[in-house]
Scaffold this active site. Structure first.
Site, PDB file in Angstrom:
ATOM      1  N   MET A 101       0.849  -1.185   0.000  1.00 25.06           N
ATOM      2  CA  MET A 101       0.000   0.000   0.000  1.00 25.06           C
ATOM      3  C   MET A 101       0.888   1.238   0.000  1.00 25.06           C
ATOM      4  O   MET A 101       1.685   1.434   0.916  1.00 25.06           O
ATOM      5  CB  MET A 101      -0.896   0.013   1.244  1.00 25.06           C
ATOM      6  CG  MET A 101      -1.780  -1.211   1.384  1.00 25.06           C
ATOM      7  SD  MET A 101      -2.523  -1.311   3.037  1.00 25.06           S
ATOM      8  CE  MET A 101      -3.464   0.214   3.083  1.00 25.06           C
ATOM      9  N   GLY A 187       1.769   4.574   4.057  1.00 24.70           N
ATOM     10  CA  GLY A 187       2.163   3.402   3.278  1.00 24.70           C
ATOM     11  C   GLY A 187       2.522   2.198   4.131  1.00 24.70           C
ATOM     12  O   GLY A 187       3.092   2.335   5.207  1.00 24.70           O
ATOM     13  N   SER A 188       2.236   1.007   3.652  1.00 26.92           N
ATOM     14  CA  SER A 188       2.405  -0.195   4.449  1.00 26.92           C
ATOM     15  C   SER A 188       2.143  -1.431   3.602  1.00 26.92           C
ATOM     16  O   SER A 188       2.136  -1.366   2.378  1.00 26.92           O
ATOM     17  CB  SER A 188       1.447  -0.141   5.645  1.00 26.92           C
ATOM     18  OG  SER A 188       0.188   0.352   5.224  1.00 26.92           O
ATOM     19  N   ARG A 189       1.907  -2.566   4.263  1.00 25.46           N
ATOM     20  CA  ARG A 189       1.702  -3.812   3.548  1.00 25.46           C
ATOM     21  C   ARG A 189       0.683  -4.677   4.277  1.00 25.46           C
ATOM     22  O   ARG A 189       0.594  -4.647   5.502  1.00 25.46           O
ATOM     23  CB  ARG A 189       3.030  -4.570   3.455  1.00 25.46           C
ATOM     24  CG  ARG A 189       3.032  -5.670   2.409  1.00 25.46           C
ATOM     25  CD  ARG A 189       4.411  -6.301   2.328  1.00 25.46           C
ATOM     26  NE  ARG A 189       4.468  -7.580   2.988  1.00 25.46           N
ATOM     27  CZ  ARG A 189       5.589  -8.229   3.287  1.00 25.46           C
ATOM     28  NH1 ARG A 189       6.759  -7.693   3.007  1.00 25.46           N
ATOM     29  NH2 ARG A 189       5.559  -9.399   3.876  1.00 25.46           N
TER      30      ARG A 189
END
EC number: 4.1.1.65
Length: 218
Positions: A101, A187-189
Site C-alpha cells: 500500500m 504506506g504499508s503492507r
C-alpha cells in the site's frame, strides 16, 4: 458464507467518509491550516504558513479517505488497496499474497471473508520500508478469522512512515466479507494467507481494491 446473489449489496451508497483513527493526524493539521488562513490578511508569517499548511491538510484528507464500496462476490476478496508485491508458496501448503500500500492508497483494510475474528495480536517491531524483505520483522498486527475455508491469517505490517496500526474490532467479533476491520496510517503492507488447495487469481504487479478485487479462483 458468501453473499447471496439476491441480497442487496452492502456499502453501495455513493460518497466518501474519513477513516476512524485519523483524528490525531487530521485535527492539528486542519486546525493549523484554518488558523493560518484566518490570519493571512493581517500577518505575513501566517500568510507564509497558510499555503503549505493548507496543502498538508488537503493531503491528509486525501490520505485518510474511506470510500464506500459495493462489495464483490467471491470466496476471498482483497483486504487492501494496493499492488500485489509477491505471491509465495508457504511451507505448510498455504500461499501468501502480499499487497503493498503506497501513501496514495486508501489505508482502511477490510475483512477478506465472512467469519469470526479468533485472534488479533499486536507484535512490536521495526519500521523498515514495507517493500523491503526485512519488513516482515516490522511492527504488525496478526489477524485470524474462522471462516468457511477454515482459519484465514491476515497480517497488517507497518512501514517506514506507517507507525501505527489501528484495529477497529476485537477478538470474538463476527464480520461480514468486506467489513472495515482496521487502519494502517500511511504506506504499508497487508499479507493474506490462502489455504492449501485455493488457487490464486491475482498476479504480481496487479492493482487491488479492498472489498472489490477477488484474490482466489474457482
Amino acid at each position: 458464507m458468501p453473499h447471496s446473489q439476491t441480497s442487496a449489496p452492502r456499502d453501495s451508497r455513493a460518497g466518501v467518509r474519513l477513516a476512524r483513527g485519523a483524528s490525531p493526524w487530521l485535527l492539528p493539521t486542519v486546525a493549523t491550516a484554518a488558523l493560518s488562513l484566518a490570519r493571512a490578511r493581517r500577518s505575513g508569517v501566517a500568510k507564509a504558513v497558510a499555503v503549505p499548511a493548507t496543502a498538508l491538510a488537503a493531503g491528509m484528507l486525501w490520505f485518510f479517505r474511506d470510500p464506500e464500496r459495493e462489495i464483490a462476490q467471491g470466496r476471498v476478496i482483497s483486504p487492501a488497496d494496493g499492488v500485489v508485491q509477491s505471491i509465495m508458496p508457504w511451507k505448510d501448503g498455504r500461499t501468501r499474497v502480499a499487497i503493498f500500500m503506497s501513501p496514495l492508497n486508501v489505508h482502511v483494510n477490510r475483512a477478506p471473508l465472512s467469519g469470526t475474528v479468533t485472534s488479533v495480536e499486536h507484535i512490536p517491531g521495526g519500521f523498515v520500508p514495507a517493500f523491503n524483505k526485512e519488513s516482515e520483522n516490522n511492527e504488525r498486527v496478526v489477524w485470524h478469522f474462522d471462516t468457511e475455508l477454515g482459519d484465514i491469517e491476515m497480517i497488517q505490517i507497518a512501514g517506514a512512515v506507517a507507525r501505527r496500526i489501528v484495529p477497529y474490532i476485537p477478538q470474538g467479533t463476527k464480520v461480514e466479507q468486506g467489513d472495515r476491520i482496521g487502519l494502517i496510517r500511511f504506506g504499508s503492507r497487508v499479507d493474506i494467507y490462502l489455504p492449501e488447495g485455493v488457487e490464486v487469481a491475482v498476479e504480481v504487479g496487479q492493482k487491488t481494491v479492498a472489498g472489490v478485487t477477488r484474490i482466489d479462483r474457482d
